[in-house]
Design a protein around this motif. Sequence first.
Motif, PDB file in Angstrom:
ATOM      1  N   VAL A 266     105.934  86.518  -4.789  1.00 42.18           N
ATOM      2  CA  VAL A 266     105.815  85.772  -3.539  1.00 42.18           C
ATOM      3  C   VAL A 266     104.445  85.115  -3.472  1.00 42.18           C
ATOM      4  N   ILE A 267     103.407  85.854  -3.808  1.00 45.52           N
ATOM      5  CA  ILE A 267     102.044  85.333  -3.760  1.00 45.52           C
ATOM      6  C   ILE A 267     101.888  84.143  -4.713  1.00 45.52           C
ATOM      7  N   MET A 268     102.504  84.213  -5.864  1.00 46.86           N
ATOM      8  CA  MET A 268     102.377  83.131  -6.845  1.00 46.86           C
ATOM      9  C   MET A 268     103.024  81.833  -6.363  1.00 46.86           C
ATOM     10  N   ARG A 269     103.898  81.896  -5.366  1.00 49.11           N
ATOM     11  CA  ARG A 269     104.540  80.694  -4.828  1.00 49.11           C
ATOM     12  C   ARG A 269     103.797  80.113  -3.634  1.00 49.11           C
ATOM     13  N   LEU A 270     102.716  80.759  -3.191  1.00 54.71           N
ATOM     14  CA  LEU A 270     101.960  80.248  -2.055  1.00 54.71           C
ATOM     15  C   LEU A 270     101.282  78.938  -2.448  1.00 54.71           C
ATOM     16  N   PRO A 271     101.361  77.931  -1.582  1.00 57.61           N
ATOM     17  CA  PRO A 271     100.775  76.622  -1.926  1.00 57.61           C
ATOM     18  C   PRO A 271      99.308  76.703  -2.337  1.00 57.61           C
ATOM     19  N   GLY A 272      98.500  77.478  -1.646  1.00 58.96           N
ATOM     20  CA  GLY A 272      97.084  77.588  -1.993  1.00 58.96           C
ATOM     21  C   GLY A 272      96.868  78.210  -3.357  1.00 58.96           C
ATOM     22  N   VAL A 273      97.713  79.165  -3.726  1.00 57.13           N
ATOM     23  CA  VAL A 273      97.612  79.811  -5.036  1.00 57.13           C
ATOM     24  C   VAL A 273      98.013  78.818  -6.126  1.00 57.13           C
ATOM     25  N   ILE A 274      99.052  78.061  -5.872  1.00 62.53           N
ATOM     26  CA  ILE A 274      99.498  77.063  -6.848  1.00 62.53           C
ATOM     27  C   ILE A 274      98.396  76.040  -7.096  1.00 62.53           C
ATOM     28  N   VAL A 275      97.748  75.571  -6.026  1.00 62.65           N
ATOM     29  CA  VAL A 275      96.651  74.605  -6.173  1.00 62.65           C
ATOM     30  C   VAL A 275      95.478  75.229  -6.927  1.00 62.65           C
ATOM     31  N   ALA A 276      95.115  76.469  -6.583  1.00 62.30           N
ATOM     32  CA  ALA A 276      93.995  77.132  -7.253  1.00 62.30           C
ATOM     33  C   ALA A 276      94.272  77.318  -8.743  1.00 62.30           C
ATOM     34  N   ILE A 277      95.489  77.690  -9.094  1.00 61.37           N
ATOM     35  CA  ILE A 277      95.839  77.867 -10.509  1.00 61.37           C
ATOM     36  C   ILE A 277      95.822  76.512 -11.228  1.00 61.37           C
ATOM     37  N   GLY A 278      96.370  75.506 -10.563  1.00 62.40           N
ATOM     38  CA  GLY A 278      96.347  74.155 -11.163  1.00 62.40           C
ATOM     39  C   GLY A 278      94.931  73.667 -11.402  1.00 62.40           C
ATOM     40  N   THR A 279      94.043  73.904 -10.428  1.00 56.40           N
ATOM     41  CA  THR A 279      92.637  73.505 -10.554  1.00 56.40           C
ATOM     42  C   THR A 279      91.974  74.255 -11.695  1.00 56.40           C
ATOM     43  N   ALA A 280      92.222  75.549 -11.768  1.00 55.45           N
ATOM     44  CA  ALA A 280      91.618  76.365 -12.829  1.00 55.45           C
ATOM     45  C   ALA A 280      92.132  75.926 -14.202  1.00 55.45           C
TER      46      ALA A 280
END
Length: 136
Positions: free
Chosen positions: A117-131
């Motif tokens: 569930v956490i991995m689908r959070l929009p902020g997490v997706i953006v942070a992973i994409g940025t990283a």
Amino acid sequence: MNPVANDWASSDPTQNITLADADQFKNQLAAALAVQFAERFVKTSTGEIISEAELRRNPLPAAPVNLWGTLVGVGSEQLNVAQLRTSVRAAAQSNNPSGGLQNILQQAFPKSDPSAVIMRLPGVIVAIGTALAQIS
């Protein structure tokens, strides 16, 4: 006011929330975490279940009530809305907010993996994409 309305509140004040506060929390939860309620309802002191629609028709819906709900998702457990809000606020102020959120989601979805569930959070997706974009 409905004569039963006094029974709509829990004897434990930490379990009571006004409908206005619950609506605000619902909107904040959806905006911040993309987590939504599937349903919300009152559990009375006599064990009766009062629908959210009936609660909204009550002439005095501002009174704190024992509001419960389930979140959208497979296997969601019933949660007290006031206590869920308290847990989310405590997690936000803790030294480990992601761990706090993981515990909350584990309670809400005991048969699911909260990290999914956490991995689908929009902020997490953006942070992973940025990283990942920083890796050349």
